[in-house]
Motif scaffolding. Sequence first.
Motif, PDB file in Angstrom:
ATOM      1  N   ILE A  38      38.473  41.271 -22.143  1.00 40.67           N
ATOM      2  CA  ILE A  38      37.589  40.305 -21.496  1.00 40.67           C
ATOM      3  C   ILE A  38      36.195  40.478 -22.080  1.00 40.67           C
ATOM      4  O   ILE A  38      35.658  41.582 -22.105  1.00 40.67           O
ATOM      5  CB  ILE A  38      37.557  40.540 -19.971  1.00 40.67           C
ATOM      6  N   ASP A  39      35.601  39.377 -22.550  1.00 39.20           N
ATOM      7  CA  ASP A  39      34.250  39.495 -23.096  1.00 39.20           C
ATOM      8  C   ASP A  39      33.217  39.043 -22.063  1.00 39.20           C
ATOM      9  O   ASP A  39      33.557  38.574 -20.985  1.00 39.20           O
ATOM     10  CB  ASP A  39      34.101  38.742 -24.414  1.00 39.20           C
ATOM     11  N   ASN A  40      31.949  39.206 -22.396  1.00 41.12           N
ATOM     12  CA  ASN A  40      30.862  38.884 -21.466  1.00 41.12           C
ATOM     13  C   ASN A  40      30.872  37.412 -21.058  1.00 41.12           C
ATOM     14  O   ASN A  40      30.557  37.084 -19.920  1.00 41.12           O
ATOM     15  CB  ASN A  40      29.511  39.252 -22.076  1.00 41.12           C
ATOM     16  N   ASP A  42      33.477  35.467 -20.717  1.00 40.39           N
ATOM     17  CA  ASP A  42      34.537  35.279 -19.726  1.00 40.39           C
ATOM     18  C   ASP A  42      34.082  35.761 -18.347  1.00 40.39           C
ATOM     19  O   ASP A  42      34.347  35.119 -17.328  1.00 40.39           O
ATOM     20  CB  ASP A  42      35.805  36.042 -20.120  1.00 40.39           C
ATOM     21  N   LEU A  43      33.407  36.901 -18.310  1.00 42.27           N
ATOM     22  CA  LEU A  43      32.918  37.442 -17.036  1.00 42.27           C
ATOM     23  C   LEU A  43      31.890  36.509 -16.419  1.00 42.27           C
ATOM     24  O   LEU A  43      31.924  36.226 -15.225  1.00 42.27           O
ATOM     25  CB  LEU A  43      32.323  38.835 -17.243  1.00 42.27           C
ATOM     26  N   ALA A  45      31.624  33.271 -16.899  1.00 42.97           N
ATOM     27  CA  ALA A  45      32.320  32.064 -16.440  1.00 42.97           C
ATOM     28  C   ALA A  45      33.006  32.321 -15.097  1.00 42.97           C
ATOM     29  O   ALA A  45      32.981  31.469 -14.206  1.00 42.97           O
ATOM     30  CB  ALA A  45      33.334  31.617 -17.482  1.00 42.97           C
ATOM     31  N   LEU A  46      33.596  33.499 -14.946  1.00 46.83           N
ATOM     32  CA  LEU A  46      34.244  33.849 -13.674  1.00 46.83           C
ATOM     33  C   LEU A  46      33.216  33.904 -12.547  1.00 46.83           C
ATOM     34  O   LEU A  46      33.436  33.341 -11.472  1.00 46.83           O
ATOM     35  CB  LEU A  46      34.968  35.190 -13.798  1.00 46.83           C
TER      36      LEU A  46
END
Length: 78
Positions: A38-40, A42-43, A45-46
């Motif tokens: 998981i990249d930054n 993706d985090l 966006a979550l």
Amino acid sequence: MLETLEGCRKVLNQNNGRETAELLSIVILDLRMKLKGIDNADLRALCDEMLRSAGSEPPPPSKQTQDQPRRPLLRVVK
């Protein structure tokens, strides 16, 4: 390794090492993200989606917070 780090964080919390435990939490999160791929982005966006789903947008900055210098974001570096 994660189990050891989490054990250290627990001990720190029990012994009034809250700030150090919080820093260790960042390290644990960073390691978990790397292990899971998981990249930054993706985090982020979550987090954004969770805020939208909860119906809460971040409050606009007040005059008081605008005058204060922002605390730098922490990032684990190698």
